[in-house]
Design a protein around this motif. Structure first.
Motif, PDB file in Angstrom:
ATOM      1  N   GLY A  17       3.941   6.510  -6.874  1.00 52.12           N
ATOM      2  CA  GLY A  17       4.850   7.465  -6.283  1.00 52.12           C
ATOM      3  C   GLY A  17       6.131   6.794  -5.831  1.00 52.12           C
ATOM      4  N   GLU A  18       7.161   7.572  -5.627  1.00 52.26           N
ATOM      5  CA  GLU A  18       8.444   7.045  -5.188  1.00 52.26           C
ATOM      6  C   GLU A  18       8.713   7.457  -3.745  1.00 52.26           C
ATOM      7  OE1 GLU A  18      11.565   8.185  -7.794  1.00 52.26           O
ATOM      8  OE2 GLU A  18      10.737   7.141  -9.531  1.00 52.26           O
ATOM      9  N   VAL A  19       9.390   6.581  -3.030  1.00 51.70           N
ATOM     10  CA  VAL A  19       9.796   6.898  -1.664  1.00 51.70           C
ATOM     11  C   VAL A  19      10.975   7.854  -1.719  1.00 51.70           C
ATOM     12  CG1 VAL A  19      10.678   5.960   0.492  1.00 51.70           C
ATOM     13  CG2 VAL A  19       9.004   4.658  -0.830  1.00 51.70           C
ATOM     14  N   HIS A  20      10.853   8.979  -1.037  1.00 53.20           N
ATOM     15  CA  HIS A  20      11.950   9.939  -1.004  1.00 53.20           C
ATOM     16  C   HIS A  20      12.162  10.385   0.436  1.00 53.20           C
ATOM     17  CE1 HIS A  20       9.027  13.221  -0.478  1.00 53.20           C
ATOM     18  NE2 HIS A  20       8.308  12.607  -1.383  1.00 53.20           N
ATOM     19  N   GLU A  21      13.259  11.052   0.673  1.00 53.32           N
ATOM     20  CA  GLU A  21      13.618  11.455   2.025  1.00 53.32           C
ATOM     21  C   GLU A  21      12.512  12.312   2.642  1.00 53.32           C
ATOM     22  OE1 GLU A  21      17.335  13.489   4.486  1.00 53.32           O
ATOM     23  OE2 GLU A  21      17.498  13.033   2.336  1.00 53.32           O
ATOM     24  N   ASP A  22      12.175  12.015   3.878  1.00 53.09           N
ATOM     25  CA  ASP A  22      11.148  12.697   4.668  1.00 53.09           C
ATOM     26  C   ASP A  22       9.723  12.366   4.228  1.00 53.09           C
ATOM     27  OD1 ASP A  22      12.953  13.939   6.377  1.00 53.09           O
ATOM     28  OD2 ASP A  22      13.165  15.682   5.086  1.00 53.09           O
ATOM     29  N   SER A  23       9.551  11.477   3.266  1.00 53.02           N
ATOM     30  CA  SER A  23       8.191  11.126   2.845  1.00 53.02           C
ATOM     31  C   SER A  23       7.552  10.182   3.852  1.00 53.02           C
ATOM     32  CB  SER A  23       8.211  10.456   1.459  1.00 53.02           C
ATOM     33  OG  SER A  23       8.893   9.219   1.506  1.00 53.02           O
ATOM     34  N   VAL A  24       6.233  10.303   4.016  1.00 55.15           N
ATOM     35  CA  VAL A  24       5.464   9.311   4.765  1.00 55.15           C
ATOM     36  C   VAL A  24       5.138   8.216   3.753  1.00 55.15           C
ATOM     37  CG1 VAL A  24       3.371   8.828   6.067  1.00 55.15           C
ATOM     38  CG2 VAL A  24       4.517  11.035   6.337  1.00 55.15           C
ATOM     39  N   PHE A  25       5.928   7.159   3.778  1.00 56.13           N
ATOM     40  CA  PHE A  25       5.784   6.163   2.719  1.00 56.13           C
ATOM     41  C   PHE A  25       4.885   5.009   3.107  1.00 56.13           C
ATOM     42  CE2 PHE A  25       9.670   4.966   4.964  1.00 56.13           C
ATOM     43  CZ  PHE A  25       9.538   3.591   5.113  1.00 56.13           C
ATOM     44  N   ALA A  26       4.419   4.960   4.344  1.00 54.39           N
ATOM     45  CA  ALA A  26       3.447   3.940   4.743  1.00 54.39           C
ATOM     46  C   ALA A  26       2.799   4.361   6.057  1.00 54.39           C
ATOM     47  CB  ALA A  26       4.111   2.574   4.891  1.00 54.39           C
ATOM     48  N   VAL A  27       1.581   3.898   6.262  1.00 53.17           N
ATOM     49  CA  VAL A  27       0.864   4.081   7.516  1.00 53.17           C
ATOM     50  C   VAL A  27       0.472   2.700   8.006  1.00 53.17           C
ATOM     51  CG1 VAL A  27      -1.159   5.065   8.669  1.00 53.17           C
ATOM     52  CG2 VAL A  27       0.010   6.362   6.861  1.00 53.17           C
ATOM     53  N   GLY A  28       0.717   2.426   9.287  1.00 51.20           N
ATOM     54  CA  GLY A  28       0.462   1.098   9.818  1.00 51.20           C
ATOM     55  C   GLY A  28      -0.312   1.116  11.123  1.00 51.20           C
ATOM     56  N   ASP A  61       1.185   1.162   1.886  1.00 53.05           N
ATOM     57  CA  ASP A  61       2.210   2.117   1.478  1.00 53.05           C
ATOM     58  C   ASP A  61       1.621   3.166   0.535  1.00 53.05           C
ATOM     59  OD1 ASP A  61       2.048   0.977  -1.063  1.00 53.05           O
ATOM     60  OD2 ASP A  61       4.065   0.121  -1.024  1.00 53.05           O
ATOM     61  N   LEU A  62       2.463   4.093   0.088  1.00 55.13           N
ATOM     62  CA  LEU A  62       1.962   5.226  -0.684  1.00 55.13           C
ATOM     63  C   LEU A  62       1.400   4.817  -2.039  1.00 55.13           C
ATOM     64  CD1 LEU A  62       4.293   5.973  -3.032  1.00 55.13           C
ATOM     65  CD2 LEU A  62       5.486   6.810  -1.021  1.00 55.13           C
ATOM     66  N   ASN A  63       1.711   3.591  -2.486  1.00 56.69           N
ATOM     67  CA  ASN A  63       1.146   3.074  -3.732  1.00 56.69           C
ATOM     68  C   ASN A  63       0.000   2.102  -3.491  1.00 56.69           C
ATOM     69  OD1 ASN A  63       2.801   4.504  -5.610  1.00 56.69           O
ATOM     70  ND2 ASN A  63       4.505   3.176  -5.014  1.00 56.69           N
ATOM     71  N   GLN A  64      -0.551   2.154  -2.268  1.00 57.73           N
ATOM     72  CA  GLN A  64      -1.723   1.361  -1.886  1.00 57.73           C
ATOM     73  C   GLN A  64      -1.458  -0.140  -1.902  1.00 57.73           C
ATOM     74  OE1 GLN A  64      -4.784   2.809  -0.716  1.00 57.73           O
ATOM     75  NE2 GLN A  64      -3.261   4.449  -0.581  1.00 57.73           N
ATOM     76  N   ARG A  65      -0.224  -0.510  -1.645  1.00 58.86           N
ATOM     77  CA  ARG A  65       0.119  -1.921  -1.497  1.00 58.86           C
ATOM     78  C   ARG A  65      -0.070  -2.299  -0.039  1.00 58.86           C
ATOM     79  NH1 ARG A  65       5.353  -2.765  -4.383  1.00 58.86           N
ATOM     80  NH2 ARG A  65       5.821  -0.970  -3.064  1.00 58.86           N
ATOM     81  N   ALA A  66      -0.785  -3.381   0.210  1.00 56.75           N
ATOM     82  CA  ALA A  66      -1.125  -3.784   1.577  1.00 56.75           C
ATOM     83  C   ALA A  66      -0.123  -4.807   2.109  1.00 56.75           C
ATOM     84  CB  ALA A  66      -2.534  -4.370   1.616  1.00 56.75           C
TER      85      ALA A  66
END
Length: 210
Positions: A93-104, A149-154
């Motif tokens: 997926g791509e990071v776009h405006e207002d996206s939740v692109f990572a959880v920490g 991140d949204l692409n499951q990169r740690a």
């Protein structure tokens, strides 16, 4: 309230702008909201949202995700187990405006120093499923920031008390394979948030402002 952070230059930079953005924001969180505020603070679960030209960090109150005050890792696991697992084949997926692109998740804990063997009695406790690092003589106090991140990169930042932070990004040279309760839980959270309205409503920690 949510906090806006201006991403810092990633160190070292790469050719992946999204990865660099996550790494720089996490470094800023650990520095300004961790090290500068001091130690012995409660764990913090947060989401990263893109609000150009800044990144918004939205913290989720601990009472939402850990209302009974159990071990934070166990609380995250409890919520994650109610969510679908991340597919083995994930469409990027791509990071776009207002996206939740990572959880920490930022927390403090104890590390076992390298080249230190567990005493037999602690080894038995560990093998039975108990946590033992806090019982080890010479244990090392650390602050850790995990994120997925949204692409499951740690992503992983660790700072020993009194030391400098070390950043690891999955896929980069020298990065360890991150496994365990917290990265798996964060991976499920961010996947659910990016898998459509039906699954987003099942997320264990809905957006909240403090």
């Amino acid at each position: 309230m949510p906090q806006d952070l201006q991403p810092l230059p990633a160190a070292p930079p790469s050719h992946d702008l999204a990865s660099d953005m996550v790494a720089s924001v996490l470094a800023d969180i650990e520095s300004r909201l961790g090290e500068q505020q001091g130690w012995d603070l409660p764990p913090r679960l947060f989401m990263l949202l893109l609000r150009p030209p800044r990144v918004e960090v939205e913290f989720i109150p601990e009472v939402v995700w850990n209302p009974v005050g159990i071990n934070p890792a166990d609380a995250l696991r409890h919520h994650a187990e109610a969510l679908p697992p991340v597919p083995s084949l994930l469409v990027p997926g791509e990071v776009h405006e207002d996206s939740v692109f990572a959880v920490g998740f930022m927390f403090e804990g104890w590390n076992k120093p390298k080249n230190v063997q567990l005493p037999p009695e602690l080894r038995m406790l560990r093998d039975s499923g108990e946590r033992v690092n806090h019982l080890l003589p010479g244990r090392q106090e650390v602050r850790i920031v995990h994120a997925v991140d949204l692409n499951q990169r740690a992503f992983h930042i660790v700072r020993a008390r009194g030391g400098q932070p070390r950043l690891s990004v999955a896929g980069r040279e020298g990065a360890p394979e991150l496994e365990g309760t917290i990265p798996v839980a964060l991976g499920r959270f961010v996947h659910a948030l990016n898998s459509g309205p039906g699954q987003q409503t099942e997320h264990p920690a809905p957006r909240a402002q403090m």
